[in-house]
Motif scaffolding. Sequence first.
Motif, PDB file in Angstrom:
ATOM      1  N   ILE A   1     -51.300 -52.268 -14.819  1.00 14.71           N
ATOM      2  CA  ILE A   1     -50.966 -51.578 -13.573  1.00 14.71           C
ATOM      3  C   ILE A   1     -49.522 -51.872 -13.158  1.00 14.71           C
ATOM      4  O   ILE A   1     -48.800 -50.981 -12.694  1.00 14.71           O
ATOM      5  N   THR A   2     -49.085 -53.116 -13.322  1.00 15.81           N
ATOM      6  CA  THR A   2     -47.713 -53.462 -12.948  1.00 15.81           C
ATOM      7  C   THR A   2     -46.705 -52.688 -13.783  1.00 15.81           C
ATOM      8  O   THR A   2     -45.731 -52.135 -13.261  1.00 15.81           O
ATOM      9  N   MET A   3     -46.932 -52.654 -15.105  1.00 11.56           N
ATOM     10  CA  MET A   3     -46.021 -51.912 -15.973  1.00 11.56           C
ATOM     11  C   MET A   3     -46.031 -50.426 -15.624  1.00 11.56           C
ATOM     12  O   MET A   3     -44.976 -49.770 -15.576  1.00 11.56           O
ATOM     13  N   GLY A   4     -47.235 -49.871 -15.365  1.00  8.09           N
ATOM     14  CA  GLY A   4     -47.327 -48.466 -14.978  1.00  8.09           C
ATOM     15  C   GLY A   4     -46.606 -48.196 -13.676  1.00  8.09           C
ATOM     16  O   GLY A   4     -45.944 -47.157 -13.521  1.00  8.09           O
ATOM     17  N   TYR A   5     -46.725 -49.143 -12.734  1.00 10.63           N
ATOM     18  CA  TYR A   5     -46.062 -48.974 -11.445  1.00 10.63           C
ATOM     19  C   TYR A   5     -44.547 -48.925 -11.624  1.00 10.63           C
ATOM     20  O   TYR A   5     -43.867 -48.046 -11.075  1.00 10.63           O
ATOM     21  N   PHE A   6     -44.002 -49.874 -12.398  1.00 10.81           N
ATOM     22  CA  PHE A   6     -42.552 -49.907 -12.598  1.00 10.81           C
ATOM     23  C   PHE A   6     -42.067 -48.652 -13.327  1.00 10.81           C
ATOM     24  O   PHE A   6     -41.016 -48.084 -12.983  1.00 10.81           O
ATOM     25  N   LEU A   7     -42.810 -48.206 -14.333  1.00  6.39           N
ATOM     26  CA  LEU A   7     -42.407 -46.996 -15.050  1.00  6.39           C
ATOM     27  C   LEU A   7     -42.415 -45.778 -14.124  1.00  6.39           C
ATOM     28  O   LEU A   7     -41.529 -44.919 -14.200  1.00  6.39           O
ATOM     29  N   ASN A   8     -43.412 -45.706 -13.257  1.00  3.68           N
ATOM     30  CA  ASN A   8     -43.488 -44.590 -12.314  1.00  3.68           C
ATOM     31  C   ASN A   8     -42.305 -44.599 -11.346  1.00  3.68           C
ATOM     32  O   ASN A   8     -41.705 -43.551 -11.065  1.00  3.68           O
TER      33      ASN A   8
ATOM     34  N   ASN B   1     -40.067 -41.498 -11.722  1.00  4.26           N
ATOM     35  CA  ASN B   1     -40.498 -40.523 -10.724  1.00  4.26           C
ATOM     36  C   ASN B   1     -40.185 -40.965  -9.295  1.00  4.26           C
ATOM     37  O   ASN B   1     -40.673 -40.347  -8.347  1.00  4.26           O
ATOM     38  N   GLY B   2     -39.389 -42.008  -9.160  1.00 10.26           N
ATOM     39  CA  GLY B   2     -39.147 -42.552  -7.829  1.00 10.26           C
ATOM     40  C   GLY B   2     -37.931 -41.990  -7.122  1.00 10.26           C
ATOM     41  O   GLY B   2     -37.615 -42.412  -6.006  1.00 10.26           O
ATOM     42  N   GLY B   3     -37.229 -41.048  -7.764  1.00  9.22           N
ATOM     43  CA  GLY B   3     -36.055 -40.451  -7.133  1.00  9.22           C
ATOM     44  C   GLY B   3     -34.921 -41.441  -6.925  1.00  9.22           C
ATOM     45  O   GLY B   3     -34.202 -41.367  -5.914  1.00  9.22           O
ATOM     46  N   LEU B   4     -34.745 -42.377  -7.873  1.00  5.77           N
ATOM     47  CA  LEU B   4     -33.725 -43.416  -7.734  1.00  5.77           C
ATOM     48  C   LEU B   4     -32.444 -43.030  -8.449  1.00  5.77           C
ATOM     49  O   LEU B   4     -32.455 -42.304  -9.447  1.00  5.77           O
ATOM     50  N   SER B   5     -31.338 -43.536  -7.959  1.00  3.28           N
ATOM     51  CA  SER B   5     -30.054 -43.374  -8.637  1.00  3.28           C
ATOM     52  C   SER B   5     -30.006 -44.340  -9.818  1.00  3.28           C
ATOM     53  O   SER B   5     -30.850 -45.235  -9.946  1.00  3.28           O
ATOM     54  N   VAL B   6     -29.015 -44.176 -10.691  1.00  2.18           N
ATOM     55  CA  VAL B   6     -28.890 -45.051 -11.860  1.00  2.18           C
ATOM     56  C   VAL B   6     -28.708 -46.513 -11.447  1.00  2.18           C
ATOM     57  O   VAL B   6     -29.378 -47.396 -11.992  1.00  2.18           O
ATOM     58  N   PRO B   7     -27.821 -46.838 -10.476  1.00  2.00           N
ATOM     59  CA  PRO B   7     -27.708 -48.246 -10.054  1.00  2.00           C
ATOM     60  C   PRO B   7     -29.029 -48.801  -9.498  1.00  2.00           C
ATOM     61  O   PRO B   7     -29.370 -49.965  -9.747  1.00  2.00           O
ATOM     62  N   GLU B   8     -29.790 -47.971  -8.771  1.00  2.00           N
ATOM     63  CA  GLU B   8     -31.074 -48.423  -8.228  1.00  2.00           C
ATOM     64  C   GLU B   8     -32.076 -48.684  -9.349  1.00  2.00           C
ATOM     65  O   GLU B   8     -32.854 -49.648  -9.297  1.00  2.00           O
ATOM     66  N   LYS B   9     -32.060 -47.831 -10.376  1.00  2.79           N
ATOM     67  CA  LYS B   9     -32.963 -48.037 -11.510  1.00  2.79           C
ATOM     68  C   LYS B   9     -32.649 -49.354 -12.224  1.00  2.79           C
ATOM     69  O   LYS B   9     -33.565 -50.067 -12.658  1.00  2.79           O
ATOM     70  N   LYS B  10     -31.380 -49.674 -12.338  1.00  2.00           N
ATOM     71  CA  LYS B  10     -30.998 -50.932 -12.975  1.00  2.00           C
ATOM     72  C   LYS B  10     -31.501 -52.122 -12.165  1.00  2.00           C
ATOM     73  O   LYS B  10     -32.002 -53.118 -12.717  1.00  2.00           O
ATOM     74  N   LYS B  11     -31.393 -52.022 -10.847  1.00  4.61           N
ATOM     75  CA  LYS B  11     -31.850 -53.126  -9.991  1.00  4.61           C
ATOM     76  C   LYS B  11     -33.367 -53.273 -10.034  1.00  4.61           C
ATOM     77  O   LYS B  11     -33.890 -54.395 -10.037  1.00  4.61           O
ATOM     78  N   VAL B  12     -34.086 -52.152 -10.093  1.00  2.00           N
ATOM     79  CA  VAL B  12     -35.545 -52.218 -10.220  1.00  2.00           C
ATOM     80  C   VAL B  12     -35.922 -52.840 -11.564  1.00  2.00           C
ATOM     81  O   VAL B  12     -36.893 -53.607 -11.658  1.00  2.00           O
ATOM     82  N   SER B  13     -35.166 -52.550 -12.612  1.00  2.00           N
ATOM     83  CA  SER B  13     -35.414 -53.164 -13.920  1.00  2.00           C
ATOM     84  C   SER B  13     -35.227 -54.675 -13.849  1.00  2.00           C
ATOM     85  O   SER B  13     -35.975 -55.437 -14.481  1.00  2.00           O
ATOM     86  N   VAL B  14     -34.238 -55.117 -13.073  1.00  2.00           N
ATOM     87  CA  VAL B  14     -34.024 -56.557 -12.894  1.00  2.00           C
ATOM     88  C   VAL B  14     -35.221 -57.170 -12.170  1.00  2.00           C
ATOM     89  O   VAL B  14     -35.668 -58.273 -12.508  1.00  2.00           O
ATOM     90  N   ILE B  15     -35.769 -56.464 -11.170  1.00  2.00           N
ATOM     91  CA  ILE B  15     -36.948 -56.971 -10.463  1.00  2.00           C
ATOM     92  C   ILE B  15     -38.109 -57.167 -11.436  1.00  2.00           C
ATOM     93  O   ILE B  15     -38.847 -58.157 -11.355  1.00  2.00           O
ATOM     94  N   PHE B  16     -38.272 -56.238 -12.393  1.00  2.00           N
ATOM     95  CA  PHE B  16     -39.323 -56.392 -13.397  1.00  2.00           C
ATOM     96  C   PHE B  16     -39.087 -57.645 -14.245  1.00  2.00           C
ATOM     97  O   PHE B  16     -40.027 -58.389 -14.546  1.00  2.00           O
ATOM     98  N   ILE B  17     -37.836 -57.872 -14.620  1.00  2.00           N
ATOM     99  CA  ILE B  17     -37.510 -59.065 -15.405  1.00  2.00           C
ATOM    100  C   ILE B  17     -37.831 -60.330 -14.607  1.00  2.00           C
ATOM    101  O   ILE B  17     -38.400 -61.295 -15.137  1.00  2.00           O
ATOM    102  N   LEU B  18     -37.487 -60.329 -13.316  1.00  2.00           N
ATOM    103  CA  LEU B  18     -37.795 -61.476 -12.462  1.00  2.00           C
ATOM    104  C   LEU B  18     -39.307 -61.644 -12.297  1.00  2.00           C
ATOM    105  O   LEU B  18     -39.810 -62.770 -12.210  1.00  2.00           O
TER     106      LEU B  18
END
Length: 500
Positions: A268-275, A279-296
């Motif tokens: 579910i966590t992986m599915g949530y992050f992928l969604n 599909n979250g309407g994020l900019s490229v910098p925001e997507k990078k920051k969300v990817s960092v949150i997944f790493i953390l």
Amino acid sequence: MSDVLKSTGGKPKFRHPRGLYVLFSAEMWERFSYYGMRAILILFMTTDAAQEGLGLTTETAGAVYGLYTASVYLMTLPGGWLADNIFGQRKAVFYGGVLIMIGHLILAIPGSPMIFFTGLAFVALGTGLLKGNISTLVGELYENEDGAKRDAGFSIFYMGINLGSFVGQILVPLLAEYNWHLGFGLAAVGMLLGLISYKFFAPKYLGDIGMVPKVKQLEKTGKTNKKGTYAIVAFVLVLLVVLQFTGSIDVTTATGIAQALGLIIVVITMGYFLNILFNGGLSVPEKKKVSVIFILFVGIAIFWSGFEQAASSLNLFARDFTDRFIGGWEMPAGMLQSFNSGFIIIFAPIVGAIWVKLAARNINIRTPFKFAVGLILLGLGFWVMVEAAHVAASGAKAGMFALILTYFLHSIGELTISPVGLSATSKLSPRKYLGQMMGIWFVGAALGNLIAGLIGGNFDPENVLEMPNIFLNVVWVSVGAGLIFFAASPFIKKWMGDVT
């Protein structure tokens, strides 16, 4: 104290809201009850029925411990939803405290395992209502522009958490030495004191904060989205059915249920992050920051999977293979866990001061590097336990210093990861997903606690020769993860942008 009171010309410029100390008291007593009970939980479950314990195997007890502690954090998600949609934070905190107290009272009743598990369920549900929402109330005491003051307020609140856990992990195991159920009963008394304080002082010092469910305000602007909640619930149910019918899980055993829950959390966590990413309407910098949150998220789950063994495998080691005599008195095994809270109380200001001094010299230690340090310290703590396990395997008992040193290393590691990761998550999160991302942080803690219980279930007191390998595996995983964070630090920092 400059964090608490700033003055000009000897006169107060501002003080923290008095409501902070109301919430400080409530959380202190709730943590007294939670950590006090947790200190004796696996010891009670694995003690023979002839000695008034539950008589479970170590494997089953470890799985139950993991399920319980994971549920405590997972329940913060529906607890937050209930507060936002139905109760409001104020009532949610009170109702949660009542459920916690009832749970501990049920645990204080001698009886069948079903009575015991019912008590655990009440505590988990109550903690889910209380824990996240009381932190939300702390934040709402301050205006958005009061950044420094807000940080200081949360520092004071955090000290309440550790003060409560420190005292609880001393008094509850002491009383449990005479009677297990008296120990559980003392945890109920602690929660009762917190409820009395909260009920008496909250109306006076919290005003209208947290009284109205937030969604009632958002509904007027059409900003609610319940479809996502329904979709997640439906997906979980379908996944459970598929796993059961394919034989991937066995819901007739505690271990099977724990393993299934771990798989569900990961999927579910992986599915949530992928969604969110696609599909979250994020900019490229925001997507990078969300990817960092997944790493953390991955990093914190690994850290808690080792750290939370304090109440599982390390607790069992303290009971069965540690010389706990001081003069003619034998310290209860659960009391050793209080060293963690004690070290946090002592060293939190010191570690914080180190970060401030380094920043003053333009030496900014970024979040991924701090994660690397914390994970490596976790591994070093378990390396100490490898050596202690070798002593136990030789037929002797290890000294208490091994566990105390382990808890010291783990506590310093906690200070470099837990508050740092929480702060980074709040800064990296896109504003429209802030609440959900903070919830994901608790899910990381839930996954780590679940893994800790499963690892603790592999701790077999009858197979002493295997203990060094169990601890050594944790060393390899945690140190390996720390080295990966260290090597990837430059890459992660670029994706974090201006967030430190």
